[in-house]
Design an enzyme around this catalytic site. Structure first.
Site, PDB file in Angstrom:
ATOM      1  N   CYS A 183     -11.799   4.222 -58.624  1.00  0.00           N
ATOM      2  CA  CYS A 183     -11.512   5.064 -58.765  1.00  0.00           C
ATOM      3  C   CYS A 183     -12.399   6.333 -57.691  1.00  0.00           C
ATOM      4  CB  CYS A 183     -12.128   5.273 -60.055  1.00  0.00           C
ATOM      5  SG  CYS A 183     -11.009   4.600 -61.332  1.00  0.00           S
ATOM      6  N   MET A 184     -11.770   7.066 -58.123  1.00  0.00           N
ATOM      7  CA  MET A 184     -12.717   8.427 -56.782  1.00  0.00           C
ATOM      8  C   MET A 184     -14.367   8.666 -57.420  1.00  0.00           C
ATOM      9  SD  MET A 184     -11.188  12.453 -56.460  1.00  0.00           S
ATOM     10  CE  MET A 184      -9.457  11.863 -55.954  1.00  0.00           C
ATOM     11  N   ASP A 185     -14.269   8.678 -58.550  1.00  0.00           N
ATOM     12  CA  ASP A 185     -15.682   9.511 -58.896  1.00  0.00           C
ATOM     13  C   ASP A 185     -16.228   7.937 -59.264  1.00  0.00           C
ATOM     14  OD1 ASP A 185     -15.324  11.708 -58.640  1.00  0.00           O
ATOM     15  OD2 ASP A 185     -13.823  11.804 -59.880  1.00  0.00           O
TER      16      ASP A 185
ATOM     17  N   HIS B 258     -17.918   0.343 -21.261  1.00  0.00           N
ATOM     18  CA  HIS B 258     -18.333  -0.344 -22.376  1.00  0.00           C
ATOM     19  C   HIS B 258     -17.517  -1.043 -22.750  1.00  0.00           C
ATOM     20  CE1 HIS B 258     -19.775  -0.074 -26.815  1.00  0.00           C
ATOM     21  NE2 HIS B 258     -18.582   0.911 -26.882  1.00  0.00           N
TER      22      HIS B 258
ATOM     23  N   LYS C  46     -24.263   9.336 -33.268  1.00  0.00           N
ATOM     24  CA  LYS C  46     -23.334   9.693 -33.188  1.00  0.00           C
ATOM     25  C   LYS C  46     -23.118   9.319 -35.042  1.00  0.00           C
ATOM     26  CE  LYS C  46     -20.186   5.568 -32.612  1.00  0.00           C
ATOM     27  NZ  LYS C  46     -19.171   5.528 -31.205  1.00  0.00           N
TER      28      LYS C  46
ATOM     29  N   ARG D 134     -27.412   0.248 -24.854  1.00  0.00           N
ATOM     30  CA  ARG D 134     -27.203   1.302 -25.953  1.00  0.00           C
ATOM     31  C   ARG D 134     -27.253   0.985 -27.098  1.00  0.00           C
ATOM     32  NH1 ARG D 134     -23.246   2.435 -21.690  1.00  0.00           N
ATOM     33  NH2 ARG D 134     -21.830   1.547 -23.243  1.00  0.00           N
TER      34      ARG D 134
END
Length: 373
Positions: free
Chosen positions: A310-312, A164, A32, A220
């Protein structure tokens, strides 16, 4: 390539083989969340090559993507809503096993299977203490009664009964024995209603490596498939991390003492020093919380992110060490060459390595070694 997450498919296959060698049960590799960030299809194929006989996903669309890619092995999908009627129909038509946690869910599966004209393969989930999905003990007999009637009419097949763990990653925690006992009681009740599944399954990654008494017919593992220890304080269990996140330096410059670095000047140089600019940020999955804490490796040396992520991009103070634009920066990998690991990142961020690898964003391309993707 400027930035990439390199995934070692041979490591995934070997991890599955290692896990499989320690159990007589069948093994479901959980793929997943895009294979925990490693790439779902490539990871699934590597896991199957390593000995997995089942694949597990959360969402119906994940199961359908596996089928669309030509994967025919058994697949279980366990998290869906009543509004996903079309996806449910497509999944049942594609032979996907479906988890059922309520009478309403069973009714919808039965109706859809009847319309399709072929029996649905269902796994009944009993809540043994996690209080997420799964039917309660009080409602369990009612679901079993309805399941037995639906099976007798030929509209469903009860492939599995499962649950689970809450705390399998803390060996000895009292919830473990309690859940195993409750699961056993649920199985006993199911037999009383004539509901005898092909597969009983409870063990997640931690249960697979530390609780052989709960392996039943199927285990699992999820994060362990990707080489990350489910119980880090107990060692690596012979698992090898499959992902290396790396990029290259975008810029290098020399600055004086007293210079603030990045937004908010959360870091200020205390001497003349060299700053390296790394073109990765929170848009790529590097947590903003890694400000002044995240470890990286440049030219074999370990450093810490300097200033706000930062973002980038983020900055690393490398002191008087040498570096040039284009030098490789490793954020995490298996650790075999001294680079930080995903567990190292989890430790400084007070989180788990699951989050570290799965949050690496789509802007970071995946590349594969050690097998065909």
């Amino acid at each position: 390539m400027r930035t990439e997450a390199v995934v070692d498919l041979a490591a995934i296959a070997a991890n599955v083989a290692t896990l499989k060698s320690n159990t007589a049960a069948e093994l479901m590799a959980v793929v997943k969340a895009d294979g925990y960030g490693h790439g779902m299809l490539a990871s699934a194929r590597a896991a199957l090559a390593g000995g997995a006989s089942w694949l597990g996903v959360a969402m119906l669309e994940e199961a359908l993507a596996l089928r669309a890619a030509g994967i025919t092995e058994p697949v279980l999908a366990w998290l869906w809503t009543p509004r996903e009627t079309e996806a449910l129909r497509d999944a049942l038509a594609a032979g996907v096993d479906i988890s059922v946690s309520s009478q309403a869910a069973l009714d919808l599966v039965v109706t859809t299977a009847a319309e399709l004209g072929s029996p649905a393969r269902v796994h009944l989930k009993i809540d043994t203490g996690l209080s997420r999905n799964g039917v309660t003990a009080a409602d369990w007999p009612h679901l079993l009664d309805a399941t037995a009637k639906a099976a007798a009419s030929g509209v469903i097949e009860t492939t599995g009964i499962w649950s689970h763990f809450v705390y399998a990653d803390s060996p000895g925690h009292p919830t473990i024995a309690r859940q195993i006992e409750r699961f056993g009681a649920a199985l006993d009740t199911a037999r009383g209603y004539g509901v005898v599944p092909e597969l009983r399954h409870l063990a997640n990654s931690a249960g697979t490596v530390t609780l052989p008494q709960c392996h039943f017919d199927l285990v699992r593992p999820g994060v362990a498939v990707y080489g990350l220890s489910p119980v880090p304080e107990k060692g690596d269990f012979g698992l090898v991390p499959a992902m290396t996140l790396r990029t290259t330096i975008a810029n290098v410059k020399r600055v004086q003492a007293g210079e603030g670095v990045s937004y908010g000047h959360q870091y200020v140089t205390d001497r003349q020093t060299t700053l390296a600019l790394v073109p990765l940020g929170y848009a790529d999955g590097v947590p903003r919380a890694a400000t002044n804490t995240g470890p990286v490796s440049i030219r074999g040396n370990r450093y810490t992110i300097s200033g706000r992520v930062c973002m980038d991009q983020f900055v690393v103070d490398i002191g008087d060490d040498e570096a040039v634009a284009g030098d490789e920066v490793v954020l995490f990998g298996p650790g075999s060459d001294g680079e930080p690991t995903a567990q190292d990142w989890a430790d400084v961020l007070d989180t788990i390595h699951y989050e570290v690898v799965t949050r690496i964003g789509s802007r970071v391309p995946r590349s594969y070694v050690g097998g065909a993707a």
